[in-house]
Motif scaffolding. Structure first.
Motif, PDB file in Angstrom:
ATOM      1  N   SER A  35       0.900  -1.205  -0.206  1.00 38.69           N
ATOM      2  CA  SER A  35       0.076   0.049  -0.008  1.00 38.69           C
ATOM      3  C   SER A  35       0.734   1.359   0.030  1.00 38.69           C
ATOM      4  O   SER A  35       0.550   2.183  -0.584  1.00 38.69           O
ATOM      5  N   SER A  36       2.133   1.191   0.669  1.00 33.38           N
ATOM      6  CA  SER A  36       2.856   2.506   0.642  1.00 33.38           C
ATOM      7  C   SER A  36       3.449   2.709  -0.621  1.00 33.38           C
ATOM      8  O   SER A  36       3.573   3.842  -1.001  1.00 33.38           O
ATOM      9  N   LEU A  37       3.847   1.726  -1.300  1.00 27.00           N
ATOM     10  CA  LEU A  37       4.237   1.846  -2.879  1.00 27.00           C
ATOM     11  C   LEU A  37       3.220   2.341  -3.864  1.00 27.00           C
ATOM     12  O   LEU A  37       3.443   3.244  -4.707  1.00 27.00           O
ATOM     13  N   ILE A  38       1.851   1.909  -3.491  1.00 29.08           N
ATOM     14  CA  ILE A  38       0.922   2.240  -4.321  1.00 29.08           C
ATOM     15  C   ILE A  38       0.817   3.716  -4.030  1.00 29.08           C
ATOM     16  O   ILE A  38       0.456   4.466  -5.093  1.00 29.08           O
ATOM     17  N   LEU A  42       1.079   6.868  -6.826  1.00 30.54           N
ATOM     18  CA  LEU A  42      -0.288   7.666  -7.153  1.00 30.54           C
ATOM     19  C   LEU A  42       0.048   9.215  -6.717  1.00 30.54           C
ATOM     20  O   LEU A  42      -0.056  10.142  -7.516  1.00 30.54           O
ATOM     21  N   VAL A  43       0.813   9.599  -5.768  1.00 34.05           N
ATOM     22  CA  VAL A  43       1.244  10.907  -5.483  1.00 34.05           C
ATOM     23  C   VAL A  43       2.121  11.444  -6.392  1.00 34.05           C
ATOM     24  O   VAL A  43       1.885  12.501  -6.898  1.00 34.05           O
ATOM     25  N   ILE A  49       1.513  14.477 -13.590  1.00 32.29           N
ATOM     26  CA  ILE A  49       0.509  15.078 -14.356  1.00 32.29           C
ATOM     27  C   ILE A  49       0.236  16.426 -14.176  1.00 32.29           C
ATOM     28  O   ILE A  49      -0.020  17.047 -15.210  1.00 32.29           O
ATOM     29  N   LEU A  50       0.278  16.903 -13.182  1.00 30.59           N
ATOM     30  CA  LEU A  50      -0.222  18.381 -12.790  1.00 30.59           C
ATOM     31  C   LEU A  50       1.153  19.081 -13.567  1.00 30.59           C
ATOM     32  O   LEU A  50       0.720  20.238 -13.958  1.00 30.59           O
TER      33      LEU A  50
END
Length: 219
Positions: A35-38, A42-43, A49-50
């Motif tokens: 979950s930490s890698l996900i 994502l962040v 992208i921003l």
């Protein structure tokens, strides 16, 4: 008869165990993304992208400046579109566990849109310099460069379409026997992993070979 068989097996259970392979019973151990890698992916994918969207906005605002005109807005648009596809896929891959068909399209078209216009433009610049060293005039038309890119894009779209229709990649399971003992059962663990594969390996080989060739030429 059933009672006799059960009684015989109970009396000879130790003898029967000798015929069971040492690695049994085996326990399935599925690998999951941490979950930490996900969250990390994502962040940073969202931040990238921003930043890309901000860059697109700044280029659009400055489209009439000499620098952007010299860089040619159309070529920049191709490159930025390719980067956008790659970044969107990087986010979708971790948040939705990825679709193999989406991967082949997003990644291949992303690489194509980023690198092919760059290679075509660099090739044209090299040609101008080579001709200038020979004191010869060079007649380069922008439409000719677009035609080259169009031919490459068409070939890639045809390849991806045929691959998707004929032998679309699927999330296939791969099992690997680990030398890790499950002390509760006495057997070994079997690690299950998943990878995007087609029935015929030639598709995936061409998929990666194309990317490698682009990267080698670009470098």
């Amino acid at each position: 008869a059933r009672k006799a068989v059960c009684s015989w097996m109970t009396e000879n259970i130790e003898e029967l165990k000798r015929f069971v392979p040492r690695t049994f019973p085996r326990t399935i151990k599925q690998t999951r993304k941490k979950s930490s890698l996900i969250t990390f992916a994502l962040v940073f994918g969202s931040i990238d992208i921003l930043c890309l969207l901000v860059t697109i906005f700044l280029i659009f605002v400055s489209r009439n400046t000499e620098v952007i005109k010299s860089a040619q807005i159309n070529f920049l648009s191709f490159i930025l579109s390719g980067l956008c596809l790659d970044l969107i896929w990087s986010v979708l891959n971790v948040s939705l566990d990825g679709s193999c068909v989406l991967k082949q399209w997003f990644v291949t078209m992303g690489y194509t849109l980023v690198l092919v216009p760059l290679l075509v433009k660099v090739g044209a610049i090299n040609k101008v310099f080579q001709q200038s060293e020979k004191h010869q005039r060079t007649n380069l038309r922008l439409n000719d460069l677009y035609k080259i890119m169009g031919i490459v894009f068409t070939i890639i779209v045809i390849f991806l379409t045929v691959w998707t229709v004929v032998d679309a990649p699927k999330n296939m399971e791969h099992a690997k026997l680990l030398q890790e003992v499950n002390f509760e059962t006495g057997g070994l663990y079997v690690e299950k992993t998943y990878a995007c594969l087609s029935e015929y390996k030639i598709w995936i080989l061409l998929f990666y070979a194309y990317q490698v060739i682009l990267l080698l030429i670009a470098s």
